[in-house]
Design a protein around this motif. Structure first.
Motif, PDB file in Angstrom:
ATOM      1  N   PHE A  50      60.974  49.174  53.264  1.00 50.66           N
ATOM      2  CA  PHE A  50      60.610  49.451  54.654  1.00 50.66           C
ATOM      3  C   PHE A  50      59.827  48.306  55.293  1.00 50.66           C
ATOM      4  N   PHE A  51      59.787  47.163  54.612  1.00 47.75           N
ATOM      5  CA  PHE A  51      59.229  45.909  55.165  1.00 47.75           C
ATOM      6  C   PHE A  51      60.228  44.820  54.785  1.00 47.75           C
ATOM      7  N   CYS A  52      61.488  44.952  55.199  1.00 47.18           N
ATOM      8  CA  CYS A  52      62.552  44.196  54.515  1.00 47.18           C
ATOM      9  C   CYS A  52      62.626  42.729  54.894  1.00 47.18           C
ATOM     10  N   GLY A  53      61.925  42.279  55.948  1.00 49.89           N
ATOM     11  CA  GLY A  53      61.896  40.845  56.280  1.00 49.89           C
ATOM     12  C   GLY A  53      63.306  40.279  56.366  1.00 49.89           C
ATOM     13  N   SER A  54      63.540  39.216  55.625  1.00 53.16           N
ATOM     14  CA  SER A  54      64.843  38.535  55.698  1.00 53.16           C
ATOM     15  C   SER A  54      65.925  39.255  54.898  1.00 53.16           C
ATOM     16  N   GLY A  55      65.570  40.402  54.303  1.00 49.94           N
ATOM     17  CA  GLY A  55      66.619  41.246  53.703  1.00 49.94           C
ATOM     18  C   GLY A  55      66.938  40.973  52.244  1.00 49.94           C
ATOM     19  N   THR A  56      65.960  40.477  51.489  1.00 47.75           N
ATOM     20  CA  THR A  56      66.271  40.177  50.078  1.00 47.75           C
ATOM     21  C   THR A  56      66.657  41.447  49.328  1.00 47.75           C
ATOM     22  N   LEU A  57      65.910  42.536  49.551  1.00 49.38           N
ATOM     23  CA  LEU A  57      66.262  43.766  48.815  1.00 49.38           C
ATOM     24  C   LEU A  57      67.632  44.312  49.226  1.00 49.38           C
ATOM     25  N   ALA A 101      57.957  47.546  48.207  1.00 51.49           N
ATOM     26  CA  ALA A 101      57.155  47.409  49.428  1.00 51.49           C
ATOM     27  C   ALA A 101      56.453  46.055  49.400  1.00 51.49           C
ATOM     28  N   ASP A 102      56.849  45.210  50.352  1.00 53.54           N
ATOM     29  CA  ASP A 102      56.294  43.853  50.452  1.00 53.54           C
ATOM     30  C   ASP A 102      55.698  43.716  51.858  1.00 53.54           C
ATOM     31  N   PRO A 103      54.564  44.385  52.095  1.00 54.56           N
ATOM     32  CA  PRO A 103      54.012  44.405  53.458  1.00 54.56           C
ATOM     33  C   PRO A 103      53.271  43.110  53.759  1.00 54.56           C
ATOM     34  N   ALA A 116      57.630  35.088  63.386  1.00 56.06           N
ATOM     35  CA  ALA A 116      58.416  36.176  62.780  1.00 56.06           C
ATOM     36  C   ALA A 116      57.582  37.450  62.742  1.00 56.06           C
ATOM     37  N   TYR A 117      56.343  37.366  62.261  1.00 55.29           N
ATOM     38  CA  TYR A 117      55.466  38.546  62.265  1.00 55.29           C
ATOM     39  C   TYR A 117      54.016  38.128  62.104  1.00 55.29           C
ATOM     40  N   LYS A 118      53.151  39.019  62.513  1.00 51.52           N
ATOM     41  CA  LYS A 118      51.708  38.748  62.482  1.00 51.52           C
ATOM     42  C   LYS A 118      51.066  39.444  61.302  1.00 51.52           C
ATOM     43  N   SER A 143      62.988  48.870  63.407  1.00 50.09           N
ATOM     44  CA  SER A 143      62.042  49.924  63.762  1.00 50.09           C
ATOM     45  C   SER A 143      60.762  49.794  62.952  1.00 50.09           C
ATOM     46  N   ASP A 144      59.692  50.304  63.514  1.00 47.27           N
ATOM     47  CA  ASP A 144      58.508  50.561  62.717  1.00 47.27           C
ATOM     48  C   ASP A 144      58.943  51.505  61.586  1.00 47.27           C
ATOM     49  N   ASN A 145      58.360  51.317  60.409  1.00 43.82           N
ATOM     50  CA  ASN A 145      58.906  52.096  59.286  1.00 43.82           C
ATOM     51  C   ASN A 145      58.537  53.581  59.300  1.00 43.82           C
ATOM     52  N   VAL A 146      57.429  53.956  59.927  1.00 44.25           N
ATOM     53  CA  VAL A 146      57.011  55.369  59.852  1.00 44.25           C
ATOM     54  C   VAL A 146      58.038  56.295  60.525  1.00 44.25           C
ATOM     55  N   GLY A 165      64.936  30.676  55.958  1.00 46.86           N
ATOM     56  CA  GLY A 165      64.028  30.144  56.974  1.00 46.86           C
ATOM     57  C   GLY A 165      62.913  31.130  57.287  1.00 46.86           C
ATOM     58  N   TYR A 166      62.969  32.354  56.733  1.00 44.87           N
ATOM     59  CA  TYR A 166      61.928  33.370  56.968  1.00 44.87           C
ATOM     60  C   TYR A 166      60.751  33.046  56.039  1.00 44.87           C
ATOM     61  N   ALA A 167      59.565  32.904  56.625  1.00 48.67           N
ATOM     62  CA  ALA A 167      58.447  32.297  55.881  1.00 48.67           C
ATOM     63  C   ALA A 167      58.122  32.968  54.551  1.00 48.67           C
ATOM     64  N   THR A 168      58.139  34.275  54.486  1.00 50.59           N
ATOM     65  CA  THR A 168      57.674  34.931  53.260  1.00 50.59           C
ATOM     66  C   THR A 168      58.841  35.552  52.474  1.00 50.59           C
ATOM     67  N   GLN A 169      59.993  34.927  52.607  1.00 51.64           N
ATOM     68  CA  GLN A 169      61.192  35.399  51.885  1.00 51.64           C
ATOM     69  C   GLN A 169      60.944  35.390  50.372  1.00 51.64           C
ATOM     70  N   LYS A 170      61.309  36.476  49.694  1.00 55.32           N
ATOM     71  CA  LYS A 170      61.131  36.552  48.243  1.00 55.32           C
ATOM     72  C   LYS A 170      62.441  36.172  47.537  1.00 55.32           C
ATOM     73  N   PRO A 171      62.325  35.627  46.328  1.00 52.26           N
ATOM     74  CA  PRO A 171      63.541  35.163  45.643  1.00 52.26           C
ATOM     75  C   PRO A 171      64.460  36.296  45.195  1.00 52.26           C
ATOM     76  N   ALA A 178      64.205  48.803  56.634  1.00 52.10           N
ATOM     77  CA  ALA A 178      63.735  48.706  58.019  1.00 52.10           C
ATOM     78  C   ALA A 178      62.817  47.507  58.152  1.00 52.10           C
ATOM     79  N   ASP A 179      62.771  46.996  59.364  1.00 48.39           N
ATOM     80  CA  ASP A 179      61.740  46.019  59.718  1.00 48.39           C
ATOM     81  C   ASP A 179      61.517  46.154  61.216  1.00 48.39           C
ATOM     82  N   SER A 180      60.259  45.937  61.632  1.00 43.72           N
ATOM     83  CA  SER A 180      59.951  46.092  63.045  1.00 43.72           C
ATOM     84  C   SER A 180      60.309  44.837  63.837  1.00 43.72           C
ATOM     85  N   GLY A 181      60.672  43.752  63.157  1.00 47.07           N
ATOM     86  CA  GLY A 181      60.963  42.504  63.864  1.00 47.07           C
ATOM     87  C   GLY A 181      62.450  42.235  63.983  1.00 47.07           C
TER      88      GLY A 181
HETATM   89  C1  LIG Z   1      56.131  39.895  53.623  1.00 47.77           C
HETATM   90  S1  LIG Z   1      57.343  40.232  54.826  1.00 47.77           S
HETATM   91  C2  LIG Z   1      58.699  40.839  53.869  1.00 47.77           C
HETATM   92  C3  LIG Z   1      59.527  39.736  53.288  1.00 47.77           C
HETATM   93  C4  LIG Z   1      60.774  40.212  52.556  1.00 47.77           C
HETATM   94  N1  LIG Z   1      60.457  40.872  51.311  1.00 47.77           N
HETATM   95  C5  LIG Z   1      61.755  39.094  52.320  1.00 47.77           C
HETATM   96  O1  LIG Z   1      62.176  38.848  51.163  1.00 47.77           O
HETATM   97  O2  LIG Z   1      62.104  38.414  53.291  1.00 47.77           O
HETATM   98  C6  LIG Z   1      56.696  41.667  55.606  1.00 47.77           C
HETATM   99  C7  LIG Z   1      57.572  42.247  56.690  1.00 47.77           C
HETATM  100  O3  LIG Z   1      57.000  43.490  57.109  1.00 47.77           O
HETATM  101  C8  LIG Z   1      57.386  43.680  58.467  1.00 47.77           C
HETATM  102  N2  LIG Z   1      56.522  44.737  59.023  1.00 47.77           N
HETATM  103  C9  LIG Z   1      55.191  44.694  59.256  1.00 47.77           C
HETATM  104  N3  LIG Z   1      54.765  45.898  59.732  1.00 47.77           N
HETATM  105  C10 LIG Z   1      55.838  46.713  59.774  1.00 47.77           C
HETATM  106  C11 LIG Z   1      56.042  48.072  60.154  1.00 47.77           C
HETATM  107  N4  LIG Z   1      55.034  48.826  60.585  1.00 47.77           N
HETATM  108  N5  LIG Z   1      57.293  48.592  60.071  1.00 47.77           N
HETATM  109  C12 LIG Z   1      58.334  47.822  59.643  1.00 47.77           C
HETATM  110  N6  LIG Z   1      58.198  46.519  59.264  1.00 47.77           N
HETATM  111  C13 LIG Z   1      56.969  45.981  59.326  1.00 47.77           C
HETATM  112  C14 LIG Z   1      57.199  42.310  59.092  1.00 47.77           C
HETATM  113  O4  LIG Z   1      57.964  42.187  60.291  1.00 47.77           O
HETATM  114  C15 LIG Z   1      57.698  41.416  57.956  1.00 47.77           C
HETATM  115  O5  LIG Z   1      59.048  41.075  58.137  1.00 47.77           O
END
Ligand SMILES: C[S@@+](CC[C@H](N)C(=O)[O-])C[C@H]1O[C@@H](n2cnc3c(N)ncnc32)[C@H](O)[C@@H]1O
Length: 430
Positions: free
Chosen positions: A265-272, A65-67, A91-93, A42-45, A238-244, A286-289
């Motif tokens: 609320f921007f959890c990407g590949s789910g590191t947190l 928060a890793d937006p 994965a995301y824009k 979902s969108d995080n809001v 494989g998620y481009a911006t995955q954090k360690p 949450a993540d919108s993707g």
């Molecule tokens: C930098 S990445 C996070 C990477 C993550 N920390 C990890 O370790 O994989 C940012 C993420 O924010 C998500 N995102 C962007 N806008 C969002 C929104 N409005 N609601 C939820 N997720 C959003 C993107 O889909 C992307 O996966």
């Protein structure tokens, strides 16, 4: 100047935007164990509004928060199918057409929600880089209070490019704020090597020795040297911006205690979520993707960490494909059953592939009809609402278990997840 002069208006309007945003209506569709950990596609809001409506206002101990960073780039995930095939998919824009104000409005709206969720003892860790962090410092001072600023943490790494036009950019910045001056923070110790690596023998100072030489233990500094997730790293999704994991473990362990609620609320590949699961913290994520939430679930499943997966009610039909594109052989004698996956075709509406990838995927499915299956799981006592993973099978080193046998209850459900984040749901007609 233009941006700075608009900050007051941006803050006011984004606060109103969060306050007036609709609360999402979610359904839990899958559960792995139970620990009250939530992961929403979902969108995080709307998800933050939902958590507030469920009584979580002021209950979250830490928020990471890793937006998107306003980097003007799009990010891929590398997807691994069967037969050693891999392909890249968006994965995301993070493109804003030079519209920094739109970006600031987007991030500020989310930050107002995070502030509401944070407890009085809570901390927020906003992870950015040179693109926009300096504007966001000013904005964070306004939202969380200048007096609640704790640290500017520099995460230094070796990877990434360099240029002859500027010094190589090798760090990100994490802005750390407390919700109030009662914030909880447990600063870890780190080694500080003695000059010449020899013992000082000072009175009342404990010294230690390792293979490099003598050192003392001091409170950790605000520059953290941690490698990025490398190409060959075992934690790489494989998620481009995955954090360690090491970076997130440091944050989670410093900012929370066992049983505390942490959120991303921007959890990407789910590191947190993964780090929380491993460290006995609860999480709200949450993540919108779809690629992001499917990678997060896979990571949690691989270590059998508990989660509940939520999707928006009005997106339920799109998310879970009720018209099974999975073929199974199902045999029961009334007391026991055997099931075997035979064929899986992804839902074509869920993703867009270029012609070359589409051709190679079609060829792949012809030679191996289960090649796109990333994982599947079975619920032998399905309640018709939430699929509870009782046994899960994940593709590993190109092998996937395709058969399962068990006691027959009349209500068997299987969820098959593909490498694109799509899934199919098959339910026995008992
Ligand atoms: C930098 S990445 C996070 C990477 C993550 N920390 C990890 O370790 O994989 C940012 C993420 O924010 C998500 N995102 C962007 N806008 C969002 C929104 N409005 N609601 C939820 N997720 C959003 C993107 O889909 C992307 O996966």
């Amino acid at each position: 100047m233009y941006l700075l002069s608009n900050i007051e208006e941006i803050l006011k309007e984004t606060k109103e935007a969060f306050d007036n945003a609709p609360t999402g209506d979610y359904s839990a569709v899958e559960r792995n164990g139970f620990a009250g950990n939530m992961l929403a596609l979902s969108d995080n809001v709307p998800f933050m509004k939902y958590l507030i409506s469920k009584g979580l206002k002021g209950k979250v101990q830490m928020i990471y928060a890793d937006p998107p960073f306003l980097s003007d780039a799009d990010y891929d995930a590398t997807l691994k199918a069967g037969e050693g095939t891999s392909l890249k998919h968006l994965a995301y824009k993070d493109t804003w057409k030079n519209n920094e104000e739109e970006y600031l409005r987007f991030l500020c709206t989310c930050l107002w929600g995070m502030k509401e969720l944070l407890s009085e003892e809570g901390t927020i860790w906003l992870h950015l880089d040179w693109h926009i962090v300096h504007y966001m410092k000013v904005i964070m001072d306004e939202i969380f209070g200048r007096g609640n600023f704790i640290n500017e943490i520099i995460w230094q790494y070796k990877s990434g490019g360099s240029s002859s036009r500027h010094f190589a950019r090798k760090h990100d910045t994490i802005l750390l704020y407390g919700k109030s001056d009662k914030y909880y923070l447990n600063i870890p110790k780190e080694k500080s090597y003695n000059r010449d690596l020899k013992p000082y023998n000072f009175k009342n100072v404990t010294e230690y020795q390792d293979e490099y030489g003598w050192y003392t233990l001091v409170n950790m500094k605000d520059v953290w040297n941690i490698d990025m997730v490398g190409r060959t790293s075992s934690e790489r999704t494989g998620y481009a911006t995955q954090k360690p994991v090491k970076l997130l473990s440091l944050i989670v362990e410093s900012a929370s205690r066992e049983g505390d609620i942490c959120a991303d609320f921007f959890c990407g590949s789910g590191t947190l979520p993964y780090v929380c699961g491993k460290n006995k913290r609860r999480f709200m994520a949450a993540d919108s993707g779809m690629l992001a939430t499917s990678m997060t679930r896979k990571r949690l499943l691989m270590d059998n960490l508990a989660y509940e997966y939520l999707v928006l009610e009005n997106e339920l039909a799109e998310t879970i494909n009720e018209n099974p594109t999975v073929d199974v052989v199902f045999i029961t004698d009334g007391a026991t059953f055997d099931i075997e996956l035979k064929k899986y075709r992804p839902n074509q509406t869920g993703f867009k592939l270029n012609k070359k990838d589409e051709d190679s995927i079609n060829k792949l499915i012809c030679s191996n009809p289960l090649a796109l299956v990333d994982s599947w799981s079975i619920d032998t006592n399905y309640d018709g609402r939430v699929h509870k993973n009782q046994a899960s099978f994940i593709r590993g080193k190109d092998m996937l278990q395709t058969k399962f046998s068990g006691k027959y209850t009349g209500n068997i459900s299987i969820v098959v997840r593909d490498i694109f984040g799509g899934e199919a749901h098959w339910v026995s007609k008992g």
